[in-house]
Scaffold this active site. Structure first.
Site, PDB file in Angstrom:
ATOM      1  N   GLU A  44     -27.471 -84.443   7.654  1.00  5.43           N
ATOM      2  CA  GLU A  44     -28.161 -85.237   6.625  1.00  5.43           C
ATOM      3  C   GLU A  44     -27.697 -84.776   5.250  1.00  5.43           C
ATOM      4  OE1 GLU A  44     -32.492 -85.342   6.947  1.00  5.43           O
ATOM      5  OE2 GLU A  44     -32.604 -85.505   4.765  1.00  5.43           O
ATOM      6  N   ARG A  48     -29.493 -85.908  -3.433  1.00  2.00           N
ATOM      7  CA  ARG A  48     -29.903 -85.156  -4.620  1.00  2.00           C
ATOM      8  C   ARG A  48     -28.710 -84.751  -5.465  1.00  2.00           C
ATOM      9  NH1 ARG A  48     -33.857 -81.239  -1.134  1.00  2.00           N
ATOM     10  NH2 ARG A  48     -34.494 -82.937   0.221  1.00  2.00           N
ATOM     11  N   THR A  72     -33.091 -88.037   1.402  1.00  4.21           N
ATOM     12  CA  THR A  72     -33.725 -88.232   0.102  1.00  4.21           C
ATOM     13  C   THR A  72     -33.444 -89.625  -0.459  1.00  4.21           C
ATOM     14  OG1 THR A  72     -33.220 -85.861  -0.236  1.00  4.21           O
ATOM     15  CG2 THR A  72     -34.343 -86.983  -2.010  1.00  4.21           C
ATOM     16  N   LYS A 132     -40.236 -88.850   9.310  1.00  4.65           N
ATOM     17  CA  LYS A 132     -40.007 -87.490   8.808  1.00  4.65           C
ATOM     18  C   LYS A 132     -41.370 -86.889   8.468  1.00  4.65           C
ATOM     19  CE  LYS A 132     -37.852 -85.197   4.817  1.00  4.65           C
ATOM     20  NZ  LYS A 132     -36.521 -84.589   4.668  1.00  4.65           N
TER      21      LYS A 132
END
Ligand code: 3PG
Length: 213
Positions: A44, A48, A72, A132
């Site tokens: 993953e 960011r 994210t 998640k």
């Protein structure tokens, strides 16, 4: 609408999902190789960093056996962007109506975040059955997931946040956990130091912990 599930992509053999913060696109390939060669197949790459889409694209091209996704994802328009970069799945820390609606239009499995019984139910109403659970350590950890199992036996979780070799199995042994993620396999400082040997060693250690059960 029926959603493609992340668990179908990663299978039972790859329940560890490192959350990767990569600033330098040159690090993409050696990082993916260090993880995949240790048996950590699902990666993953968090959005960011500005480099994330390029990192995803480079990993997909050079390490085709890696199951590379984007983390994210917090803006609806990012779904198409990461799919176009080659991401095979997307992870979000949360779920909003706009994100849920966008995910119906972009063909990429999305694992949205939910931590309360209400958020979990809302996500299920949008058709999400894999969520998640972040930050797992602060939101009740394994005890919380055990509490919600009888309520939502058809929802499964990928916890992240505070996970390590020491506690990963306490999550993965739960009937409602299909994977566990986190930065401990490849922390940001090791990526920045290009310490692929240490990342490979950490990944091997974690794979061995899971294999032992
Ligand atoms: C995430 O995005 O899932 C978290 O940053 C991972 O949490 P950790 O850094 O505690 O592993």
């Amino acid at each position: 609408m029926t959603k493609t599930l992340l668990s179908a992509l990663i299978g039972k053999a790859a329940p560890l999902i490192p959350v990767l913060h990569v600033e330098n696109p040159e690090h993409a390939v050696p990082l993916a190789e260090a993880l995949v060669s240790a048996g950590v197949m699902a990666l993953e790459v968090t959005l960011r960093t500005e480099a994330a889409p390029e990192v995803i694209a480079r990993m997909r091209k050079a390490v085709p056996q890696a199951i590379v996704g984007a983390g994210t994802v917090t803006k609806p328009e990012q779904l198409a962007k990461v799919r176009d970069a080659g991401a095979l799945f997307a992870v979000s820390p949360a779920l909003t109506e706009r994100l849920a609606l966008a995910s119906e239009k972009v063909d990429i499995p999305l694992v949205p975040g939910a931590v309360t019984p209400s958020e979990m139910l809302a996500a299920r109403e949008y058709g999400f059955h894999e969520l998640k659970f972040f930050p797992a350590d602060l939101m009740g950890g394994t005890a919380m997931l055990k509490h919600v199992l009888p309520l939502y036996p058809d929802i499964r979780f990928c916890p992240t946040g505070g996970i390590s070799d020491g506690n990963v199995m306490s999550y993965l042994e739960l009937a409602n956990c299909f994977a566990a993620g986190g930065a401990w396999l490849a922390p940001r400082d090791l990526i920045e130091a290009a310490d692929w040997a240490e990342i490979n060693a950490r990944a091997k250690r974690a794979v061995a912990v899971v294999a032992k059960g």
